[in-house]
Every structure is written in C-alpha cells, then in structure tokens.
Design a protein around this motif. Sequence first.
Motif, PDB file in Angstrom:
ATOM      1  N   ILE A   6       0.829  -1.443  -0.232  1.00 50.67           N
ATOM      2  CA  ILE A   6      -0.001  -0.068  -0.101  1.00 50.67           C
ATOM      3  C   ILE A   6       1.112   1.183  -0.119  1.00 50.67           C
ATOM      4  O   ILE A   6       0.518   2.582  -0.622  1.00 50.67           O
ATOM      5  CB  ILE A   6      -1.134  -0.110   1.490  1.00 50.67           C
ATOM      6  N   ARG A   7       2.084   1.165   0.943  1.00 57.42           N
ATOM      7  CA  ARG A   7       2.782   2.423   0.858  1.00 57.42           C
ATOM      8  C   ARG A   7       3.124   2.793  -0.123  1.00 57.42           C
ATOM      9  O   ARG A   7       3.761   3.870  -0.751  1.00 57.42           O
ATOM     10  CB  ARG A   7       4.428   2.345   2.042  1.00 57.42           C
ATOM     11  N   TYR A   8       3.647   1.974  -0.957  1.00 55.55           N
ATOM     12  CA  TYR A   8       4.705   1.699  -2.493  1.00 55.55           C
ATOM     13  C   TYR A   8       3.472   2.266  -3.332  1.00 55.55           C
ATOM     14  O   TYR A   8       3.736   3.496  -4.228  1.00 55.55           O
ATOM     15  CB  TYR A   8       4.774   0.388  -2.947  1.00 55.55           C
ATOM     16  N   TYR A   9       2.203   1.799  -3.725  1.00 57.07           N
ATOM     17  CA  TYR A   9       1.179   2.457  -4.446  1.00 57.07           C
ATOM     18  C   TYR A   9       0.857   3.531  -4.258  1.00 57.07           C
ATOM     19  O   TYR A   9       0.378   4.932  -5.421  1.00 57.07           O
ATOM     20  CB  TYR A   9       0.220   1.832  -4.005  1.00 57.07           C
ATOM     21  N   VAL A  29      -7.380   1.851   4.580  1.00 55.04           N
ATOM     22  CA  VAL A  29      -7.211   0.787   4.473  1.00 55.04           C
ATOM     23  C   VAL A  29      -8.289  -0.513   5.519  1.00 55.04           C
ATOM     24  O   VAL A  29      -8.322  -0.258   6.441  1.00 55.04           O
ATOM     25  CB  VAL A  29      -6.148  -0.101   5.013  1.00 55.04           C
ATOM     26  N   VAL A  30      -9.188  -1.411   4.327  1.00 53.68           N
ATOM     27  CA  VAL A  30     -10.405  -2.191   5.314  1.00 53.68           C
ATOM     28  C   VAL A  30      -9.637  -3.490   4.475  1.00 53.68           C
ATOM     29  O   VAL A  30      -9.346  -3.919   4.080  1.00 53.68           O
ATOM     30  CB  VAL A  30     -11.580  -1.612   3.955  1.00 53.68           C
ATOM     31  N   ASP A  31      -9.656  -4.015   6.061  1.00 53.18           N
ATOM     32  CA  ASP A  31      -8.967  -5.470   5.941  1.00 53.18           C
ATOM     33  C   ASP A  31      -9.324  -6.088   7.034  1.00 53.18           C
ATOM     34  O   ASP A  31      -9.958  -5.739   8.098  1.00 53.18           O
ATOM     35  CB  ASP A  31      -7.693  -5.001   6.153  1.00 53.18           C
ATOM     36  N   ASP A  32      -9.229  -7.537   7.620  1.00 55.79           N
ATOM     37  CA  ASP A  32      -9.561  -8.303   8.416  1.00 55.79           C
ATOM     38  C   ASP A  32      -8.055  -8.716   9.102  1.00 55.79           C
ATOM     39  O   ASP A  32      -8.071  -9.272  10.235  1.00 55.79           O
ATOM     40  CB  ASP A  32     -10.175  -9.460   8.014  1.00 55.79           C
ATOM     41  N   LEU A  56      -1.273  -8.423   8.606  1.00 61.53           N
ATOM     42  CA  LEU A  56      -0.604  -8.412   7.144  1.00 61.53           C
ATOM     43  C   LEU A  56      -0.222  -6.796   7.936  1.00 61.53           C
ATOM     44  O   LEU A  56       1.001  -5.976   6.273  1.00 61.53           O
ATOM     45  CB  LEU A  56      -1.534  -7.748   6.251  1.00 61.53           C
ATOM     46  N   PHE A  57       0.233  -6.436   8.559  1.00 63.69           N
ATOM     47  CA  PHE A  57       0.769  -4.488   8.807  1.00 63.69           C
ATOM     48  C   PHE A  57       1.737  -4.716   9.865  1.00 63.69           C
ATOM     49  O   PHE A  57       2.055  -5.154  10.904  1.00 63.69           O
ATOM     50  CB  PHE A  57      -0.647  -3.875   9.048  1.00 63.69           C
ATOM     51  N   SER A  58       3.009  -4.244   9.230  1.00 61.62           N
ATOM     52  CA  SER A  58       3.934  -3.646  10.472  1.00 61.62           C
ATOM     53  C   SER A  58       3.423  -2.470  12.085  1.00 61.62           C
ATOM     54  O   SER A  58       2.546  -2.044  11.539  1.00 61.62           O
ATOM     55  CB  SER A  58       4.979  -3.250   9.918  1.00 61.62           C
ATOM     56  N   ALA A 109       0.603   4.972  11.458  1.00 63.37           N
ATOM     57  CA  ALA A 109       1.274   5.575  10.251  1.00 63.37           C
ATOM     58  C   ALA A 109      -0.784   5.020   9.458  1.00 63.37           C
ATOM     59  O   ALA A 109      -1.159   6.383   8.457  1.00 63.37           O
ATOM     60  CB  ALA A 109       2.076   5.246   9.309  1.00 63.37           C
ATOM     61  N   MET A 110      -0.693   4.245   9.550  1.00 65.93           N
ATOM     62  CA  MET A 110      -2.061   4.472   8.077  1.00 65.93           C
ATOM     63  C   MET A 110      -2.909   4.371   8.673  1.00 65.93           C
ATOM     64  O   MET A 110      -3.726   3.572  10.072  1.00 65.93           O
ATOM     65  CB  MET A 110      -1.797   2.907   7.843  1.00 65.93           C
TER      66      MET A 110
END
Length: 169
Positions: free
Chosen positions: A105-108, A119-122, A126-128, A134-135
Amino acid sequence: IRAKPRLGQHLGIFLDVDGVLNTEADWHQPLTLNRRCVKAFQSAMELASTRFEEVSVILSSSWRLGWNPENQPRHLRELCRAVPIAGITPQAQSALPKGQRGREIRYYLKRHEMGAYVVVDDDIELFSRDDRVAMPIFLTDARMGFTLADGKRLIELVKKWSVRASENP
C-alpha cells in the motif's frame, strides 16, 4: 437540512476481500462474495461519495492475483460488477507475509496521489507495527465480514484521519 461538509477531493479505499466482502463461513468455497457484506460495503461507498468528490477502490487483496483488465477471471468479474475497482496494489517480493500488505500500500501511495485513504482489512498481521500507527486501518471481524454498522464507523475513521492530516501537514 444541511449537507455534511466535504472531507476532501479524493478518497482511496484499499480493499481486502476475504473477511471483508465475505465471511469465514463463506471460505469453504474459495473466491466467493457474500451478498450481505457486499451490500453493506456498497452502502459505505455511497456514504463516502457524499463526503468526497471521488471515491476509488484499490484492490489490496490476494484476489488481485490474475488481474487482467482485458480478460478478468470469473471471480474478479463478479467483484468488479459489485464494486468498481480503480487499481490494484503491486505484489511485494517477500517470503514473510507480516507487514507485506502495508508495504504494498505504501508503494502504491508513493505513485498515486490521494487526498485521503483508508485500508479495509480483517488481518492486522499483514501490517507492520509502524503501519498500524501511520495508516488509517479499518479492521472487520472475519466472522461477520463488512456490516452496515461498519460503514458509519469507516467514515468516522476517515474523518478523524483527515482532521489529523490537516493539523499535521
């Protein structure tokens, strides 16, 4: 009745599918969508479009594998009929999934300008740890998928992060 103030020009929604647009109970049949979850997400997009000039959905899910705008696999055609997909995140070259989605996502984001994003996730794994701070990450409960109540909470999160960004340019 006064309209709610606009929160910005462009909102990007980074979308995971499994656990968001379907539930754990749906996983017995891979690559399926849950009608209730999709309708709730569509309602959230409609709500977001009242607060932003443009709302774009960027697929960050493993569902993006096989993405081909000219010839989508059946499951992606079904997804795109329900939710217009504006783009996909690149796939990070990593053996370890921890932090991978955040990196993608950061790259995008470095290559596409957005006024605001969420960001919508479950799966928070998957995130540091830095991404988690920060997100603006909106987590769903994979047992339930995306719900109507989530739509309102999602907009509140975006609103909070939009205010935070304007205070700390």
